[in-house]
Design an enzyme around this catalytic site. Structure first.
Site, PDB file in Angstrom:
ATOM      1  N   SER A   1       8.434 -54.976 -14.175  1.00 38.55           N
ATOM      2  CA  SER A   1       7.308 -54.143 -13.740  1.00 38.55           C
ATOM      3  C   SER A   1       6.290 -55.029 -13.043  1.00 38.55           C
ATOM      4  O   SER A   1       6.128 -56.207 -13.392  1.00 38.55           O
ATOM      5  CB  SER A   1       6.649 -53.480 -14.960  1.00 38.55           C
ATOM      6  OG  SER A   1       5.386 -52.940 -14.639  1.00 38.55           O
TER       7      SER A   1
ATOM      8  N   TYR B   1       2.473 -54.622 -23.083  1.00 36.59           N
ATOM      9  CA  TYR B   1       3.579 -54.283 -22.181  1.00 36.59           C
ATOM     10  C   TYR B   1       3.660 -55.277 -21.031  1.00 36.59           C
ATOM     11  O   TYR B   1       4.742 -55.781 -20.701  1.00 36.59           O
ATOM     12  CB  TYR B   1       3.365 -52.871 -21.643  1.00 36.59           C
ATOM     13  CG  TYR B   1       4.359 -52.446 -20.593  1.00 36.59           C
ATOM     14  CD1 TYR B   1       5.621 -51.975 -20.939  1.00 36.59           C
ATOM     15  CD2 TYR B   1       4.027 -52.492 -19.234  1.00 36.59           C
ATOM     16  CE1 TYR B   1       6.534 -51.567 -19.977  1.00 36.59           C
ATOM     17  CE2 TYR B   1       4.926 -52.088 -18.266  1.00 36.59           C
ATOM     18  CZ  TYR B   1       6.176 -51.625 -18.640  1.00 36.59           C
ATOM     19  OH  TYR B   1       7.073 -51.234 -17.675  1.00 36.59           O
TER      20      TYR B   1
END
Length: 251
Positions: free
Chosen positions: A140, A153
């Site tokens: 990501s 995250y």
């Protein structure tokens, strides 16, 4: 190489919904044999019922060593090989750093990082034995540039980036390739909770199809499309863009 001619096998984790589901479904349409691993498999059952000869579904918690080993061994027992692994399973807790507990962050690392480590450990001996394989670790942009409210995250994805680069160096003399795979910000169930405008979110079916088209890629970074690639470059080159794009998350 045609997947029909080679009978190539792809394992996808986090395959029951979102990008993982559509990636797997697209690969099935392309003639691959596919195995979907997830803690819930209800959405995958219709694919298995329609194509039982080419779809394998495994209940698998990537935080559990025994689950991962059993699932991967079952796929190899059935089809004799695993040609491609797509590590896609991920979770996140959204909120300010001080509101997130250590257990929240541990959970993110257990799924998003150690889950990848477990599946790679389970599949790598098979790929080495067959002298060929591809390991795609879905990452990501948050792991490259950060994101307010996603400290845990983003940290897991930064760790995935480093893991992938390190493995790629270790495997450089073998025909086993390790890449990071970057989708754009996508309208998944989890991403929808972030509150981005719909215009900013890509369709998961389209993203899954684009990534399926690149599943045989061996480059260090596999981006879904040129827009995703350009966006990652701009975000790293011009941090102010990230600040402006995420200012709604900062009080």
């Amino acid at each position: 190489m045609s997947s029909d001619e080679s009978g190539r096998v792809v394992v996808v984790t986090g395959a029951n919904e979102g990008i993982g589901y559509h990636l797997l479904a697209s690969l099935l349409d392309d003639g691959y044999r596919v195995a979907g691993l997830d803690v819930a498999t209800d959405e995958l059952e219709s694919l298995r019922e329609a194509r039982p000869d080419r779809v394998d579904v495994r209940d698998c918690d990537v935080t559990a060593d025994d689950d991962v080993r059993a699932a991967m061994d079952a796929v190899v027992d059935r089809w004799g090989r695993v040609d491609v692994l797509v590590n896609n399973a991920a979770v996140f807790t959204f909120g300010p750093f001080e509101a997130q507990t250590l257990d929240d962050t541990r959970r993110e690392f257990e799924v998003n990082y150690f889950g990848y480590v477990r599946t790679i450990r389970a599949v790598l001996p098979h790929m080495r034995a067959q002298e060929e394989g591809r390991i795609h670790n879905v990452s990501s942009g948050a792991g490259l540039v950060g994101h307010p409210g996603l400290s845990g995250y983003a940290s897991t994805k930064g760790a995935v980036e480093a893991l992938t680069r390190s493995l790629r160096l270790e495997l450089r003399n073998e025909n086993v390739w390790c890449t990071v795979m970057h989708p754009p910000l996508t309208n998944t169930r989890s991403a929808a909770t972030l509150g981005y405008p719909d215009a900013f979110l890509s369709d998961p079916a389209e993203v899954g199809r684009k990534l399926a088209e690149k599943v045989e890629s061996t480059g260090p970074v596999v981006a879904a499309d040129w827009k995703t690639k350009a966006g990652l470059w701009l975000s790293k080159r011009f941090p102010s863009l990230v600040e402006r794009g995420t200012e709604r998350f900062v009080e």
